[in-house]
Design a protein around this motif. Sequence first.
Motif, PDB file in Angstrom:
ATOM      1  N   THR A 114       0.047   8.801  -0.887  1.00 18.83           N
ATOM      2  CA  THR A 114       0.521  10.053  -1.460  1.00 18.83           C
ATOM      3  C   THR A 114      -0.260  11.185  -0.810  1.00 18.83           C
ATOM      4  O   THR A 114      -1.491  11.182  -0.828  1.00 18.83           O
ATOM      5  CB  THR A 114       0.299  10.076  -2.987  1.00 18.83           C
ATOM      6  N   VAL A 131      -8.333  -0.566   0.320  1.00 15.72           N
ATOM      7  CA  VAL A 131      -7.478  -0.918  -0.818  1.00 15.72           C
ATOM      8  C   VAL A 131      -6.634  -2.154  -0.536  1.00 15.72           C
ATOM      9  O   VAL A 131      -6.102  -2.760  -1.460  1.00 15.72           O
ATOM     10  CB  VAL A 131      -6.568   0.253  -1.259  1.00 15.72           C
ATOM     11  N   VAL A 136       0.859  -1.186   0.000  1.00 21.68           N
ATOM     12  CA  VAL A 136       0.000   0.000   0.000  1.00 21.68           C
ATOM     13  C   VAL A 136       0.893   1.233   0.000  1.00 21.68           C
ATOM     14  O   VAL A 136       1.829   1.328   0.789  1.00 21.68           O
ATOM     15  CB  VAL A 136      -0.933   0.017   1.234  1.00 21.68           C
ATOM     16  N   THR A 137       0.607   2.160  -0.915  1.00 23.53           N
ATOM     17  CA  THR A 137       1.376   3.401  -0.976  1.00 23.53           C
ATOM     18  C   THR A 137       0.453   4.580  -0.708  1.00 23.53           C
ATOM     19  O   THR A 137      -0.692   4.599  -1.144  1.00 23.53           O
ATOM     20  CB  THR A 137       2.049   3.580  -2.349  1.00 23.53           C
ATOM     21  N   THR A 152      -4.137  10.247  -1.178  1.00 25.02           N
ATOM     22  CA  THR A 152      -4.399   9.191  -2.148  1.00 25.02           C
ATOM     23  C   THR A 152      -3.766   7.907  -1.640  1.00 25.02           C
ATOM     24  O   THR A 152      -2.601   7.898  -1.251  1.00 25.02           O
ATOM     25  CB  THR A 152      -3.817   9.555  -3.526  1.00 25.02           C
ATOM     26  N   VAL A 153      -4.548   6.839  -1.646  1.00 25.66           N
ATOM     27  CA  VAL A 153      -4.082   5.541  -1.159  1.00 25.66           C
ATOM     28  C   VAL A 153      -4.199   4.545  -2.310  1.00 25.66           C
ATOM     29  O   VAL A 153      -5.273   4.385  -2.885  1.00 25.66           O
ATOM     30  CB  VAL A 153      -4.929   5.066   0.044  1.00 25.66           C
ATOM     31  N   LYS A 154      -3.075   3.891  -2.648  1.00 24.70           N
ATOM     32  CA  LYS A 154      -3.066   2.873  -3.698  1.00 24.70           C
ATOM     33  C   LYS A 154      -2.714   1.539  -3.072  1.00 24.70           C
ATOM     34  O   LYS A 154      -1.816   1.456  -2.238  1.00 24.70           O
ATOM     35  CB  LYS A 154      -2.030   3.201  -4.773  1.00 24.70           C
ATOM     36  N   GLU A 175      -7.495   2.117  -5.978  1.00 25.92           N
ATOM     37  CA  GLU A 175      -6.999   3.414  -5.522  1.00 25.92           C
ATOM     38  C   GLU A 175      -8.166   4.259  -5.027  1.00 25.92           C
ATOM     39  O   GLU A 175      -9.226   4.303  -5.652  1.00 25.92           O
ATOM     40  CB  GLU A 175      -6.308   4.121  -6.689  1.00 25.92           C
ATOM     41  N   SER A 178      -9.013   8.242  -3.119  1.00 26.88           N
ATOM     42  CA  SER A 178      -8.468   9.533  -2.711  1.00 26.88           C
ATOM     43  C   SER A 178      -9.571  10.348  -2.058  1.00 26.88           C
ATOM     44  O   SER A 178     -10.754  10.164  -2.339  1.00 26.88           O
ATOM     45  CB  SER A 178      -7.863  10.277  -3.899  1.00 26.88           C
TER      46      SER A 178
END
Length: 179
Positions: free
Chosen positions: A18, A79, A15-16, A25-27, A32, A34
């Motif tokens: 931003t 996510v 999980v990344t 924003t979470v991917k 994804e 946001s």
Amino acid sequence: MSRIGKLPIPIPKKVTITIEGQKVTVKGPLGELSRVLPPEIAVKEQENTIIVKPQEQSRRARQRYGLCRTLVANMVEGVSKGYEKRLVIQGVGYRAQVQGKTLVLNVGYSKPVEMPAPEGINIAVENNTNVIVNGINKELVGNTAAKIRAVRPPEVYKGKGVRYAGEVIKLKAGKSGKK
């Protein structure tokens, strides 16, 4: 200070996050998400956690920062794992089926009720009476399940209708016969 807001949000692997100003924003492996947070809330990423704090000590900031922390935590969980709601249809002749991305409910009305699935939501039906709503956005999954339940909420005399799995309906006694 909010007890929930103080807790750091752990970031799972794959999980990344931003953070661009107030937009988070979470991917993750499932998709994804946001969200734009209010200006009185600050979001920081430290090591493998996310910290949500109020930027000012106003009443509005203190009210909102626990909520914002929970919203971001729900995005992270969505996510990575996803969310699911199950509904049960009970009643003679009541059933559901999926046609493409549309849920068709036969729940005692003169015509079937058709409900298109919103973007990002998957609807499945098991045994014609169990509806499964899943997706990555907790809010959207819950709202979709609530709209499906609202088509025919369970009635209190026989328990017929659409209910959440595990929901208990307290049945009323009907009229007593004339003696």
